[in-house]
Design a protein around this motif. Structure first.
Motif, PDB file in Angstrom:
ATOM      1  N   LEU A 302       0.835  -1.197   0.000  1.00  0.00           N
ATOM      2  CA  LEU A 302       0.000   0.000   0.000  1.00  0.00           C
ATOM      3  C   LEU A 302       0.866   1.242   0.000  1.00  0.00           C
ATOM      4  N   VAL A 303       0.494   2.205  -0.820  1.00  0.00           N
ATOM      5  CA  VAL A 303       1.266   3.448  -0.920  1.00  0.00           C
ATOM      6  C   VAL A 303       0.521   4.613  -0.306  1.00  0.00           C
ATOM      7  N   SER A 304      -0.706   4.389   0.190  1.00  0.00           N
ATOM      8  CA  SER A 304      -1.505   5.485   0.735  1.00  0.00           C
ATOM      9  C   SER A 304      -1.240   5.730   2.206  1.00  0.00           C
ATOM     10  N   GLY A 305      -0.364   4.934   2.832  1.00  0.00           N
ATOM     11  CA  GLY A 305      -0.040   5.139   4.225  1.00  0.00           C
ATOM     12  C   GLY A 305      -0.473   3.984   5.100  1.00  0.00           C
ATOM     13  N   ASP A 306      -0.231   4.139   6.403  1.00  0.00           N
ATOM     14  CA  ASP A 306      -0.590   3.106   7.367  1.00  0.00           C
ATOM     15  C   ASP A 306      -2.107   3.009   7.460  1.00  0.00           C
ATOM     16  N   PRO A 307      -2.689   1.839   7.161  1.00  0.00           N
ATOM     17  CA  PRO A 307      -4.157   1.731   7.193  1.00  0.00           C
ATOM     18  C   PRO A 307      -4.736   1.946   8.591  1.00  0.00           C
ATOM     19  N   VAL A 308      -3.973   1.616   9.647  1.00  0.00           N
ATOM     20  CA  VAL A 308      -4.478   1.831  10.998  1.00  0.00           C
ATOM     21  C   VAL A 308      -4.596   3.322  11.286  1.00  0.00           C
ATOM     22  N   LEU A 309      -3.584   4.096  10.886  1.00  0.00           N
ATOM     23  CA  LEU A 309      -3.659   5.549  11.071  1.00  0.00           C
ATOM     24  C   LEU A 309      -4.797   6.144  10.257  1.00  0.00           C
ATOM     25  N   LEU A 310      -5.001   5.641   9.051  1.00  0.00           N
ATOM     26  CA  LEU A 310      -6.069   6.169   8.205  1.00  0.00           C
ATOM     27  C   LEU A 310      -7.439   5.899   8.811  1.00  0.00           C
ATOM     28  N   VAL A 311      -7.666   4.671   9.303  1.00  0.00           N
ATOM     29  CA  VAL A 311      -8.973   4.353   9.858  1.00  0.00           C
ATOM     30  C   VAL A 311      -9.185   5.073  11.188  1.00  0.00           C
ATOM     31  N   CYS A 312      -8.121   5.287  11.957  1.00  0.00           N
ATOM     32  CA  CYS A 312      -8.254   6.046  13.202  1.00  0.00           C
ATOM     33  C   CYS A 312      -8.614   7.503  12.920  1.00  0.00           C
ATOM     34  N   ASP A 313      -7.985   8.091  11.920  1.00  0.00           N
ATOM     35  CA  ASP A 313      -8.335   9.474  11.549  1.00  0.00           C
ATOM     36  C   ASP A 313      -9.778   9.553  11.082  1.00  0.00           C
ATOM     37  N   ARG A 314     -10.227   8.548  10.321  1.00  0.00           N
ATOM     38  CA  ARG A 314     -11.599   8.550   9.832  1.00  0.00           C
ATOM     39  C   ARG A 314     -12.590   8.426  10.998  1.00  0.00           C
ATOM     40  N   LEU A 315     -12.301   7.565  11.939  1.00  0.00           N
ATOM     41  CA  LEU A 315     -13.185   7.409  13.090  1.00  0.00           C
ATOM     42  C   LEU A 315     -13.196   8.667  13.958  1.00  0.00           C
ATOM     43  N   ARG A 316     -12.059   9.325  14.075  1.00  0.00           N
ATOM     44  CA  ARG A 316     -11.987  10.538  14.884  1.00  0.00           C
ATOM     45  C   ARG A 316     -12.812  11.663  14.263  1.00  0.00           C
ATOM     46  N   ARG A 317     -12.824  11.713  12.926  1.00  0.00           N
ATOM     47  CA  ARG A 317     -13.592  12.769  12.252  1.00  0.00           C
ATOM     48  C   ARG A 317     -15.085  12.445  12.240  1.00  0.00           C
ATOM     49  N   GLN A 318     -15.430  11.203  11.939  1.00  0.00           N
ATOM     50  CA  GLN A 318     -16.837  10.844  11.778  1.00  0.00           C
ATOM     51  C   GLN A 318     -17.563  10.640  13.108  1.00  0.00           C
ATOM     52  N   LYS A 319     -16.876  10.121  14.120  1.00  0.00           N
ATOM     53  CA  LYS A 319     -17.485   9.820  15.416  1.00  0.00           C
ATOM     54  C   LYS A 319     -18.782   9.008  15.236  1.00  0.00           C
ATOM     55  N   PRO A 320     -18.683   7.806  14.664  1.00  0.00           N
ATOM     56  CA  PRO A 320     -19.899   7.024  14.371  1.00  0.00           C
ATOM     57  C   PRO A 320     -20.521   6.366  15.598  1.00  0.00           C
ATOM     58  N   GLY A 321     -19.933   6.494  16.773  1.00  0.00           N
ATOM     59  CA  GLY A 321     -20.491   5.875  17.962  1.00  0.00           C
ATOM     60  C   GLY A 321     -19.794   6.369  19.199  1.00  0.00           C
ATOM     61  N   ASP A 322     -20.175   5.800  20.347  1.00  0.00           N
ATOM     62  CA  ASP A 322     -19.532   6.177  21.596  1.00  0.00           C
ATOM     63  C   ASP A 322     -18.749   5.036  22.223  1.00  0.00           C
ATOM     64  N   THR A 323     -18.884   3.817  21.673  1.00  0.00           N
ATOM     65  CA  THR A 323     -18.143   2.662  22.170  1.00  0.00           C
ATOM     66  C   THR A 323     -17.419   2.010  20.997  1.00  0.00           C
ATOM     67  N   LEU A 324     -16.110   1.874  21.120  1.00  0.00           N
ATOM     68  CA  LEU A 324     -15.287   1.269  20.071  1.00  0.00           C
ATOM     69  C   LEU A 324     -14.732  -0.050  20.586  1.00  0.00           C
ATOM     70  N   VAL A 325     -14.941  -1.111  19.794  1.00  0.00           N
ATOM     71  CA  VAL A 325     -14.398  -2.439  20.103  1.00  0.00           C
ATOM     72  C   VAL A 325     -13.421  -2.792  18.989  1.00  0.00           C
ATOM     73  N   TYR A 326     -12.139  -2.871  19.346  1.00  0.00           N
ATOM     74  CA  TYR A 326     -11.080  -3.165  18.375  1.00  0.00           C
ATOM     75  C   TYR A 326     -10.594  -4.582  18.609  1.00  0.00           C
ATOM     76  N   LEU A 327     -10.636  -5.414  17.560  1.00  0.00           N
ATOM     77  CA  LEU A 327     -10.265  -6.826  17.642  1.00  0.00           C
ATOM     78  C   LEU A 327      -9.062  -7.077  16.747  1.00  0.00           C
ATOM     79  N   THR A 328      -8.001  -7.619  17.322  1.00  0.00           N
ATOM     80  CA  THR A 328      -6.764  -7.773  16.589  1.00  0.00           C
ATOM     81  C   THR A 328      -6.036  -9.023  17.060  1.00  0.00           C
TER      82      THR A 328
END
Length: 395
Positions: A302-328
């Motif tokens: 991937l050349v667009s950057g770290d996907p984890v940083l991208l999805v974190c930025d997207r979640l921070r901007r959108q705020k789609p909920g109040d509880t986040l469950v991250y499974l890894t």
């Protein structure tokens, strides 16, 4: 058409014997060569004839949880004009081929064949087409033809019973019973009109533009809204082998279990992936179907950057909920810290780390220090995650 090495050898040998016997004056050799050529001609003529079949296929159910029963029903109509025939047929079922007996098919008759679909693996598996093969008695030539359209079966992850509903992790201040049937005045999205919807909720401008009735969907902001983030990077699951990973399958089971528990509690929940696969994006919108479709993704190209940083930025901007469950998995502890930093954007952040079964002689992966204010659970497999989730949600 498949021409075997036996057929090629016999054809060449028969031709040479026929020519040599005719030129050198040995009629026995010429007769032997002619017999070989006749055998090859017979094989070509026998396999060139194929029965006319009309195949209809149905699957029940086409969405199934891993390990549950799924049955394929084949209706085969024979459209030939003489006699009865028995055929050697096999049906494609994912990456496997299942033998389907077609015995004594008669003209105009309909034969029903049923068989069970293997559901021991999660995924989306194509069923069909039916491949009918004809092989001559000498095994010289084989011809296979396919009949019927293929269908798909979604084998969803196993859903584990969670005693504590997800709201136990981040409780609403107003309680779960303070809700309205279609949400509060907070606009969320548009969806297709369903018989029984109130006409005052129809969004007429969008309906006129796309030619289909669309209604406004609202959310009740007093209730917990959950976001399940599944890490589907190979980097996060170092036990991956040939596209399969025990920790990733356990994470899929955990995601399906959290989604199902939230749905039973009538809570808003969405399921997201760290890396969206464009080859399956949009195939199905149901979260459990997406969990059946998702595969491990390589991120080293991937050349667009770290996907984890991208999805974190997207979640921070959108705020789609109040509880986040991250499974890894256990492969990228830096991602745990990045997701933990979302504690400022979410009321509650829970990180579930699936370690997989330990192997003798191999030390267990060290447990990272949980970010401040973040709930952290670690489990070997799906049932272990369910127990850890219940312990966190009921305390």
């Amino acid at each position: 058409m498949t021409i075997t090495a036996r057929c090629l050898g016999l054809s060449v040998s028969a031709a040479l014997l026929t020519v040599a016997g005719s030129v050198l004056g040995y009629p026995e050799l010429a007769l032997l060569g002619t017999a070989g050529l006749i055998a090859v001609g017979y094989a070509a003529g026998y396999t060139s004839w194929q029965p006319r079949l009309v195949v209809r296929r149905s699957v029940h159910p086409d969405r199934v949880t891993r390990g549950d029963d799924c049955t394929v029903t084949l209706l085969v109509d024979a459209r030939r004009r003489w006699g009865a025939v028995s055929l050697l047929a096999e049906e494609r079922c994912g990456q496997r081929w299942i033998a389907v007996p077609l015995v004594r098919l008669r003209s105009g008759a309909q034969t029903t064949v049923r068989y069970a679909v293997p559901t021991d693996r999660r995924g989306v598996f194509p069923i069909g087409p039916l491949r009918v093969s004809r092989r001559d008695l000498f095994g010289l030539i084989s011809v296979g033809r396919e009949h019927g359209d293929a269908v798909q079966v979604w084998v969803r992850p196993r859903v584990l019973p969670l005693q504590a509903v997800p709201a136990g992790v981040a409780r609403s201040l107003d309680g779960q019973l303070d809700r309205v049937p279609h949400g509060s005045i907070t606009f969320d999205s548009l969806r297709e009109y369903i018989v029984g919807d109130e006409l005052r909720r129809v969004h007429w401008r969008t309906s006129a533009r796309i030619g289909q009735l669309m209604v406004r969907e609202h959310v009740d902001t007093s209730l917990p809204r959950l976001v399940v983030l599944l890490d589907n990077r190979i980097l996060a699951h170092p036990d991956a082998d040939a596209g399969s990973s025990a920790t990733f399958e356990a994470a899929c089971e955990a995601a399906a279990s959290v989604f199902s528990a939230a749905t039973r509690a009538d809570l808003a929940v969405s399921v997201r992936m760290v890396v969206d696969d464009p080859s399956v994006a949009g195939t199905s919108s149901h979260p459990l179907d997406r969990l059946a479709e998702v595969t491990l993704a390589r991120t080293d190209r991937l050349v667009s950057g770290d996907p984890v940083l991208l999805v974190c930025d997207r979640l921070r901007r959108q705020k789609p909920g109040d509880t986040l469950v991250y499974l890894t998995g256990v492969g990228d502890d830096a991602a745990v810290a990045r997701v933990g930093a979302l504690r400022a954007a979410f009321t509650t952040v829970l990180i579930g780390r699936l370690t997989g079964p330990t192997t003798a002689g191999v030390p267990a992966a060290p447990r990272p220090a949980p970010p401040p204010g973040v709930l952290f659970v670690e489990a070997v497999d799906g049932p272990g995650f369910a127990a850890a989730w219940d312990a966190v949600g009921t305390r």
